[in-house]
Design an enzyme around this catalytic site. Structure first.
Site, mmCIF file in Angstrom:
data_model
loop_
_atom_site.group_PDB
_atom_site.id
_atom_site.type_symbol
_atom_site.label_atom_id
_atom_site.label_comp_id
_atom_site.label_asym_id
_atom_site.label_seq_id
_atom_site.Cartn_x
_atom_site.Cartn_y
_atom_site.Cartn_z
ATOM 1 N N GLU A 12 -8.447 -0.537 5.531
ATOM 2 C CA GLU A 12 -7.172 -0.335 6.245
ATOM 3 C C GLU A 12 -6.938 -1.386 7.336
ATOM 4 O O GLU A 12 -5.808 -1.798 7.575
ATOM 5 C CB GLU A 12 -7.156 1.066 6.884
ATOM 6 C CG GLU A 12 -6.921 2.208 5.905
ATOM 7 C CD GLU A 12 -8.188 2.712 5.246
ATOM 8 O OE1 GLU A 12 -8.150 3.801 4.645
ATOM 9 O OE2 GLU A 12 -9.222 2.013 5.292
ATOM 10 N N GLY A 40 -7.690 5.653 1.571
ATOM 11 C CA GLY A 40 -7.509 7.090 1.329
ATOM 12 C C GLY A 40 -8.279 7.572 0.119
ATOM 13 O O GLY A 40 -8.682 8.739 0.052
ATOM 14 N N ALA A 50 -4.100 4.997 0.013
ATOM 15 C CA ALA A 50 -2.772 5.567 0.189
ATOM 16 C C ALA A 50 -1.787 4.642 -0.506
ATOM 17 O O ALA A 50 -2.112 3.492 -0.801
ATOM 18 C CB ALA A 50 -2.445 5.650 1.672
ATOM 19 N N GLU A 90 -11.591 8.250 1.289
ATOM 20 C CA GLU A 90 -11.499 9.434 2.162
ATOM 21 C C GLU A 90 -11.473 10.723 1.324
ATOM 22 O O GLU A 90 -12.097 11.713 1.693
ATOM 23 C CB GLU A 90 -10.278 9.304 3.072
ATOM 24 C CG GLU A 90 -10.441 8.198 4.117
ATOM 25 C CD GLU A 90 -9.191 7.967 4.930
ATOM 26 O OE1 GLU A 90 -9.294 8.010 6.176
ATOM 27 O OE2 GLU A 90 -8.106 7.781 4.339
#
Ligand code: T1G
Ligand code: NAD
Length: 700
Positions: free
Chosen positions: A127, A104, A64, A107
């Site tokens: 994270e 992310g 992210a 992911e």
């Protein structure tokens, strides 16, 4: 019109979605929107039977966009919606990974039907290193691929896995040859059977085995020990457990709840600060990236003692040959002996191959002849901490070193400009202050003198990175940044003991706060003789406030190195044990000063220790001896075992509220003045701190 961060094109029957958002294809709102649009375009493209998602530049999606966290701008589309679109689409989607697929980014890959990579790729969910947890389905989808234990291990450590390991664990479906992920994916797509293609969310087979497993409680217990005080690691276990107790969508919802709990926690603010602070340290306003570092092919290290040996190891570990000079052969043999012993220890632990050890040792050329330093590009001096010895050495170096050679000193307390003045080339003189043990500690304080040239600074910072150090540029003042601040921390520890705490209690409070070691155990590790030597020089220079108890300690007590310091140590054992002789010294001091000991809480102890660092840090910032408060935080995290999840002393103060911190410091100062305790005069609030609070500012 700004370039679209995501584009779509076709390669034969494969639709290619390319994320192109330098530097690391982070999942900003624009990238999420681009993914949504281009994947949809691919699904609607009748000419293609499968899609590939690939990253342009040096990496796949590295997570992210952390910067968005700071602006709170996590707009639509939500990552979970993008992943659901990918996973539930009408065509198989292949993630083509090179560089790092992280957070992310992984992911997104986990929501694809297949994941292929090039050999050098890495995958991970780091994270937790930001004080959060995977919030885009990572805890739910990874658990379905690898099972509970492995998912917990990967998510609570945030480790980056090499592609080979990712393949072995079933995270990757294929690792191809070469460096071109798209080529690997295109040939893989050709092997795909006709639909349907399993969604990761539907892969329940790995969930069955771990339902009701004790692995979750075991992980919580272990984290309570090894990640004491940390919030996110525990929430990571909660999120993974949800995959084994809830249906997918409910698990996803639970994951997001836990994600926001972490995001709201001060530890996430602290660790995200540390992420950017660590990347900011290399940015020096008056030494822009256009300043070219000098070429460093040959290094010399002067002094093969405690520091010289470790410093030499850093360079040969990076493949840079070193000439190691000392006064005589005996000293050299001793120094080389310690280096060889260190390497042998690493080999014995299986962390280094014998051949590599031999190679590194072969890169060290011992000498007692200064003439052998004539071809060195960088000379790092680590001789006795004595101004006259340093002066003599730098005058000698000025004679033998070639033009353009960089002369660096590892002094920990002496004035760098005074050392440079003993040469005709002060512009080539810089401080490279390593921390003991120099081959282990990551921190390097790069000390700029008043005449140090910009390319010399650029070179020292680049060399620091090259040898695996976290290099922070600091000004030339007494003790630079780290040691300058720690002296007040050490004095306050003693003042707390005089007022009623015990040596053990002060260290315990520091450990509870999250510090790697308490002030007294740290003193014993560094050596009370070294501390005593530095203190005597400062007192002589009128630079230091008293360290009341140290002066009463028998100078024969050197600390861990001779088994007696603030603690006593059993031979061959580093466990600090209370020493009644020290208690007697403390009691005698209190009696002499008429001090009635009082009960002091651990919270007060921790505050008084940490706020000494904050107050002195604010003075250092105001004097420009550090470029940013974040630099000071990085010095303490990498040099003094300050917990990253507290953000470093300056960030800790911001999170506690600068006004609250100032109020406490002002009170400590008033208490010292009222007690007529000159030792506590350093509590006078730093003008910068007072000004920031007065201006209603929240940060440094
Ligand atoms: N967001 C924003 N900026 C980033 C970034 C990111 N994720 N990663 C790197 N940068 C910037 C960095 O600040 C620097 O900028 C430049 O890129 C180069 O980075 C929902 C919420 C990828 C291994 O934790 O570990 O996904 O200083 O100097 O040494 O579950 O960067 O040049 O201006 O570090 O080659 C999870 C973080 C996010 C990975 C490359 N992802 N990044 O290392 O270069 S949370 C991460 C890294 C998440 C989801 C959750 C490393 C790297 P500047 P660099 P590098
Ligand atoms: P040390 O006493 O262990 O080693 C010093 C070495 O320098 C000895 O081997 C000595 O023979 C050699 N030496 C002395 N004069 C010399 C000369 N004129 N030419 C060549 N070699 C000479 O000391 P140390 O702890 O390694 O400290 C070295 C420097 O590093 C000091 O400036 C010290 O302040 C600094 N430093 C020490 C630490 C630490 O924790 N020990 C940490 C950071 C910086």
């Amino acid at each position: 019109m700004s370039q679209q961060p995501v584009r779509y094109d076709r390669q034969g029957a494969v639709g290619v979605v390319t994320v192109d958002s330098p530097p690391v294809n982070a999942l900003s709102q624009a990238v999420r929107q681009g993914l949504w649009d281009k994947v949809t375009e691919g699904f609607n493209d009748a000419a293609v039977t499968s899609l590939v998602i690939v990253g342009a530049g040096r990496t796949f999606i590295a997570g992210a966009d952390i910067a968005e966290f700071l602006t709170g701008g996590m707009g639509e589309p939500d990552l979970n919606d993008v992943n659901d679109l990918i996973e539930s689409g009408p065509k198989p989607v292949i993630a083509a990974i090179h560089g790092t697929a992280l957070g992310g980014g992984l992911e997104v890959a986990l929501s694809c039907h297949y994941r292929v990579a090039v050999p050098k790729a890495q995958v991970g969910l780091p994270e937790v290193k930001l004080g959060i947890l995977p919030g885009g389905g990572g805890t739910q989808r990874l658990s379905r691929l690898v099972g509970a234990k492995t998912a917990i291990d990967l998510i609570t450590t945030g480790v980056f896995l090499p592609a080979s390991k990712g393949l072995a664990l079933g995270i990757l479906d294929h690792v191809g040859e070469g460096t071109d992920p798209l080529a690997v994916a295109i040939s893989f797509a050709a092997t795909l059977p006709a639909g349907p293609h399993k969604r990761t969310r539907d892969r329940e087979e790995n969930l069955v085995a771990d339902k009701g497993s004790p692995v979750f409680e075991e992980a919580r217990a272990s984290l309570a020990k090894f990640a004491r005080g940390q919030f996110a690691p525990q929430r990571c276990v909660d999120a993974v457990e949800a995959a084994f107790t809830l249906p997918f969508d409910a698990g996803l919802k639970r994951e997001r709840e836990l994600f926001f709990q972490c995001m709201a926690h001060d530890q996430a603010k602290a660790l995200i600060h540390v992420f950017f602070a660590e990347r900011a340290i290399s940015k020096i306003p008056d030494v822009p990236p256009s300043v070219t570092p000098r070429k460093i092919a040959q290094v010399a290290v002067l002094g093969s003692g405690t520091m010289g040996g470790g410093i030499a190891m850093n360079f040969v570990n990076a493949g840079i040959p070193v000439r190691l000079l000392d006064l005589d052969q005996a000293a050299l043999d001793r120094g080389i002996g310690v280096i060889a012993k260190n390497y042998a220890g690493t080999v014995a632990k299986g962390k280094l191959a014998q051949a590599d050890m031999d190679k590194r040792l072969s890169l060290i050329t011992p000498t007692t002849d200064y003439a052998d330093l004539a071809d060195a590009d960088l000379i790092v001096e680590a001789v006795f901490e004595d101004a006259d010895v340093k002066a003599k050495v730098f005058r000698r170096l000025d004679e033998v070193a070639k033009p353009g050679a960089i002369l660096a000193s590892n002094t920990s307390t002496l004035d760098l400009d005074a050392i440079a003045a003993h040469t005709k080339r002060p512009a080539d003189v810089i401080g490279m202050h390593f921390f003991s043990p120099a081959n282990v500690m990551k921190l390097l304080e790069v000390v700029r003198g008043k005449d140090t040239a910009p390319d010399v600074i650029a070179t020292a910072m680049a060399v620091g990175k090259q040898i695996g150090k976290v290099s922070v540029l600091v000004g030339n003042c007494d003790g630079f940044v780290g040691n300058r601040m720690v002296q007040y921390y050490a004095t306050e520890a003693q003042r707390l003991v005089i007022e009623g705490a015990s040596v053990e209690q002060v260290d315990k409070a520091a450990l509870e706060f999250g510090l790697a070691m308490g002030p007294f155990a740290m003193g014993d590790l560094a050596g009370l003789d070294v501390m005593g030597f530095i203190r005597a020089r400062r007192v002589a220079a009128g630079l230091i406030y008293g360290t009341p108890l140290s002066d009463r300690i028998d100078p024969a007590r050197k600390g861990q190195k001779n088994g007696r310091g603030w603690y006593r140590y059993e031979p061959g054992n580093r466990t600090p044990l209370p020493d009644p002789e020290i208690t007697a010294v403390i009691d005698a001091y209190r009696a002499e000063k008429g001090v009635m000991p009082r009960a002091i809480g651990n919270e007060e102890i921790a505050k008084r220790l940490i706020y000494t660092l904050v107050n002195e840090g604010a003075k250092i910032l105001e004097e420009g001896m550090a470029l940013r408060a974040g630099d000071i935080d990085i010095v303490y995290i990498y040099g003094y075992g300050f917990p990253a999840w507290r953000g470093g002393p300056m960030k800790f103060a911001e999170l506690a509220g600068l006004d609250n911190v100032l109020a406490d410091i002002t009170r400590y100062h008033a208490d010292a003045v009222k007690a007529g305790d000159a030792d506590g005069a350093y509590w006078e609030p730093a003008p910068l701190l007072a000004r920031l609070v007065a201006d209603g500012k929240k940060g440094f």
